[in-house]
Design a protein around this motif. Sequence first.
Motif, short mmCIF file in Angstrom:
data_model
loop_
_atom_site.label_atom_id
_atom_site.label_comp_id
_atom_site.label_asym_id
_atom_site.label_seq_id
_atom_site.Cartn_x
_atom_site.Cartn_y
_atom_site.Cartn_z
N PRO A 88 46.33 37.49 44.58
CA PRO A 88 45.80 37.55 43.22
C PRO A 88 46.69 36.75 42.29
O PRO A 88 47.76 36.30 42.71
CB PRO A 88 45.85 39.05 42.91
CG PRO A 88 45.99 39.73 44.24
CD PRO A 88 46.74 38.78 45.10
N PHE A 90 42.99 37.81 40.42
CA PHE A 90 41.57 37.60 40.70
C PHE A 90 40.96 36.90 39.48
O PHE A 90 40.30 37.51 38.64
CB PHE A 90 40.90 38.94 40.95
CG PHE A 90 39.55 38.82 41.63
CD1 PHE A 90 39.43 39.01 42.98
CD2 PHE A 90 38.42 38.51 40.89
CE1 PHE A 90 38.19 38.91 43.61
CE2 PHE A 90 37.19 38.39 41.50
CZ PHE A 90 37.07 38.59 42.85
N TYR A 94 39.39 32.38 41.96
CA TYR A 94 39.28 33.33 43.08
C TYR A 94 37.83 33.76 43.24
O TYR A 94 37.30 33.82 44.35
CB TYR A 94 40.18 34.54 42.82
CG TYR A 94 40.57 35.31 44.06
CD1 TYR A 94 41.89 35.34 44.48
CD2 TYR A 94 39.63 35.99 44.81
CE1 TYR A 94 42.26 36.04 45.62
CE2 TYR A 94 39.97 36.68 45.94
CZ TYR A 94 41.31 36.72 46.35
OH TYR A 94 41.65 37.41 47.49
N VAL A 118 34.79 42.27 48.36
CA VAL A 118 35.97 41.97 47.54
C VAL A 118 35.56 41.73 46.10
O VAL A 118 36.19 42.21 45.15
CB VAL A 118 36.72 40.75 48.10
CG1 VAL A 118 37.78 40.27 47.13
CG2 VAL A 118 37.35 41.09 49.45
N THR A 284 42.52 42.38 48.19
CA THR A 284 42.59 40.92 48.19
C THR A 284 43.58 40.40 49.23
O THR A 284 43.22 39.59 50.08
CB THR A 284 42.94 40.39 46.79
OG1 THR A 284 44.07 41.11 46.29
CG2 THR A 284 41.77 40.55 45.84
#
Length: 303
Positions: A88, A90, A94, A118, A284
């Motif tokens: 991360p 995020f 991402y 996710v 993640t």
Amino acid sequence: MNLLFIADPLESFKVHKDSTLAMMRVAQEAEHHLWFCESRHILWKGDLVVADCQPLSIKSSLSVWFELGEQQSRALNVFSAVQMRTDPPFDIEYLNTTWLLSAAKRQGARVFNDPTAVRDHSEKLSITEFPELIPPTLVTRELSAVEEFHKVHSDIVIKPLDAMGGMGVFRVGPDGLNLASIVETLGENGARTLMVQRFLPEIAQGDKRVLLIRGQVVPFALARIPQGKEIRGDLAAGGKGVAMPLTADEKRIAEKLAPILNERGLFLVGLDLISGYLTEINVTSPTCFVEISEQSQFNVSQF
């Protein structure tokens, strides 16, 4: 088997304790073929999701620990498995990568963790699905709501939803010193949502990382113990990692969540627990493989 690892630049790995590297070593020892790329090397080309990737060999030397071959463009669906291990935060990039990986999955790629799962799973907000397991918690943008929560609980922790490694975590004690300033700064004057929880003094004994792999519970946790006057146990914030067997409460919580999360395609999960309370569900790029393996003699990467 051909295994693709999507990760941060290899040069950035902390070789002595990197969980992704531990996974790579075990895969290579099992005579699987390793491939590597960064998330920026995943692209839609023609009618396929492909990776501009390189064959990877792990070396025994700590100074020069990897060797990369010539870059090739390969469809993700030709790999036996694709491991998404980019750290991360995020952020939007991402998120874009998860959309590409979802497209690859529709084309037959085997992606772990499942990119849709996710994307749908906030590592902090996901705990609200299990309210019976979490400490008193508030999620809000409003200063007035935080002030009311502080009046009730007196000693609280405030953190952003999108940080990692203990970044941006603040404790506000009974005197309420700087409460408004902290909320305004972290929340960017109401533009960002914050999570507020009752402070758990048991953090002094460690913030436990419990690993779930393929729906099974690793029997050892890593207690990340704050040092000095620090309230954060995260290793990135200077916490000391001590491996120890799961307590009965930790095992109960982990065994409850493991089959639920695995069914959703979350193959590898890191639960964060403080004194039997669930505080985060990390999906993640969960870590702590090496510390647990070295201290407990339980090889997490082979579990």
